[in-house]
Design a protein around this motif. Structure first.
Motif, short mmCIF file in Angstrom:
data_model
loop_
_atom_site.label_atom_id
_atom_site.label_comp_id
_atom_site.label_asym_id
_atom_site.label_seq_id
_atom_site.Cartn_x
_atom_site.Cartn_y
_atom_site.Cartn_z
N GLN A 136 0.83 -1.20 0.00
CA GLN A 136 0.00 0.00 0.00
C GLN A 136 0.87 1.25 0.00
OE1 GLN A 136 -2.36 -0.28 3.60
NE2 GLN A 136 -3.99 -1.36 2.52
N ALA A 137 0.30 2.31 -0.57
CA ALA A 137 0.92 3.63 -0.50
C ALA A 137 -0.20 4.66 -0.45
CB ALA A 137 1.82 3.88 -1.71
N TYR A 138 0.05 5.73 0.27
CA TYR A 138 -0.88 6.84 0.37
C TYR A 138 -0.21 8.05 -0.26
CZ TYR A 138 -3.15 3.85 3.83
OH TYR A 138 -3.76 2.80 4.46
N ILE A 139 -0.86 8.61 -1.30
CA ILE A 139 -0.29 9.77 -1.97
C ILE A 139 -1.27 10.94 -1.92
CG2 ILE A 139 1.16 8.36 -3.49
CD1 ILE A 139 -0.80 9.17 -5.79
N LYS A 140 -0.73 12.13 -1.91
CA LYS A 140 -1.53 13.35 -1.88
C LYS A 140 -1.95 13.71 -3.29
CE LYS A 140 -2.53 15.87 1.39
NZ LYS A 140 -3.68 15.47 2.19
N THR A 141 -3.20 14.08 -3.47
CA THR A 141 -3.73 14.55 -4.74
C THR A 141 -4.49 15.85 -4.47
OG1 THR A 141 -5.96 13.60 -4.76
CG2 THR A 141 -4.13 12.11 -5.36
N PRO A 142 -4.85 16.59 -5.51
CA PRO A 142 -5.67 17.79 -5.29
C PRO A 142 -7.04 17.48 -4.72
CG PRO A 142 -4.68 17.82 -7.47
CD PRO A 142 -4.41 16.47 -6.89
N LEU A 143 -7.45 16.21 -4.74
CA LEU A 143 -8.77 15.83 -4.25
C LEU A 143 -8.72 15.10 -2.92
CD1 LEU A 143 -10.27 14.63 -7.64
CD2 LEU A 143 -10.59 16.83 -6.50
N ASP A 172 -11.32 10.07 2.73
CA ASP A 172 -11.75 11.35 3.30
C ASP A 172 -11.06 11.54 4.64
OD1 ASP A 172 -13.53 12.26 1.27
OD2 ASP A 172 -14.99 10.78 1.93
N GLY A 173 -10.92 12.75 5.03
CA GLY A 173 -10.29 13.05 6.31
C GLY A 173 -8.80 13.28 6.15
N ASP A 174 -8.16 13.54 7.26
CA ASP A 174 -6.73 13.85 7.26
C ASP A 174 -5.93 12.56 7.38
OD1 ASP A 174 -4.49 15.43 7.21
OD2 ASP A 174 -4.48 15.77 9.37
N VAL A 175 -5.53 12.02 6.25
CA VAL A 175 -4.79 10.76 6.21
C VAL A 175 -3.34 11.08 5.83
CG1 VAL A 175 -4.62 8.50 5.12
CG2 VAL A 175 -6.86 9.54 5.47
N PRO A 176 -2.38 10.64 6.64
CA PRO A 176 -0.99 10.94 6.31
C PRO A 176 -0.54 10.20 5.05
CG PRO A 176 -1.13 9.59 8.31
CD PRO A 176 -2.53 9.90 7.88
N VAL A 177 0.30 10.87 4.27
CA VAL A 177 0.83 10.24 3.05
C VAL A 177 2.02 9.36 3.42
CG1 VAL A 177 0.00 12.06 1.53
CG2 VAL A 177 2.28 12.22 2.49
N SER A 178 2.35 8.44 2.52
CA SER A 178 3.47 7.53 2.74
C SER A 178 4.79 8.27 2.62
CB SER A 178 3.43 6.39 1.72
OG SER A 178 2.24 5.66 1.85
N ASP A 179 5.73 7.93 3.47
CA ASP A 179 7.07 8.50 3.37
C ASP A 179 7.77 8.02 2.11
OD1 ASP A 179 6.84 9.90 5.78
OD2 ASP A 179 7.54 8.18 6.94
N ALA A 180 7.53 6.76 1.75
CA ALA A 180 8.12 6.19 0.55
C ALA A 180 7.08 5.30 -0.12
CB ALA A 180 9.36 5.37 0.90
N VAL A 181 7.09 5.29 -1.44
CA VAL A 181 6.17 4.45 -2.21
C VAL A 181 6.90 3.16 -2.58
CG1 VAL A 181 4.83 4.28 -4.34
CG2 VAL A 181 4.92 6.45 -3.10
N PRO A 182 6.33 2.00 -2.26
CA PRO A 182 6.98 0.74 -2.63
C PRO A 182 7.24 0.69 -4.14
CG PRO A 182 5.18 0.31 -1.13
CD PRO A 182 5.10 1.76 -1.51
N GLU A 183 8.34 0.10 -4.52
CA GLU A 183 8.75 0.06 -5.92
C GLU A 183 7.65 -0.49 -6.83
OE1 GLU A 183 12.16 -2.07 -8.67
OE2 GLU A 183 12.53 -1.84 -6.54
#
Length: 157
Positions: free
Chosen positions: A3-10, A29-40
């Motif tokens: 899994q990875a969490y990335i920031k988007t304009p939405l 929805d909500g304030d979800v922290p983004v991933s420090d690193a995205v798995p390859e």
């Protein structure tokens, strides 16, 4: 499954996948922290989504592996044929799939699309041109359609 969490304009997008491809992209929805690193293994999807939001990408090339029924996958394949900047209706999609009476089943499969943006369910609108239901919220659907069809600059002279 990685899994990875990335920031988007939405908002924050969750990307999930493994060596067989990306199986899920969804908005949180909500304030979800983004991933420090995205798995390859997820990096191509994260990069292509970023390029899409930057206006530098119109289609996606990373390996997709959505899970669903055969019918759902058939609908999702049809969604992939809707050109960037275009829309279609549920009725038109049902006709294209060979059964005008399957409109509710097509709408249901559309709503279960696990690959947000990439399989462009946001490009399906009501027959009257209205923005119909969207799992990510109608405001996101409106934003995506406007992103894909920016207003044409009018000449003053």
């Amino acid at each position: 499954m990685q899994q990875a969490y990335i920031k988007t304009p939405l908002g924050t997008a969750l990307i999930e996948g493994d060596e067989y491809g990306i199986s899920k992209i969804s908005m949180l929805d909500g304030d979800v922290p983004v991933s420090d690193a995205v798995p390859e293994i997820l990096y191509p999807a994260a990069r292509e989504l970023t390029e899409y939001f930057e206006g530098r990408r119109r289609n996606f090339t990373f390996t997709m592996n959505p899970h669903g029924t055969d019918f759902q996958k058939k609908v999702w394949q049809a969604l992939l044929q809707i050109p960037f900047g275009s829309t279609t209706s549920y009725q038109e999609l049902s006709i294209k799939l060979g059964d005008v009476k399957a409109i509710r089943a097509v709408a249901s499969a559309n709503g279960k699309n696990p690959l947000w943006i990439v399989v462009p369910c946001h490009r399906v609108i009501g027959s009257d041109g209205s923005l119909t239901g969207y799992a990510g919220g109608l405001w996101r659907k409106k934003w995506l359609l406007e992103h894909e069809t920016p207003p044409v600059q009018q000449s003053l002279f």
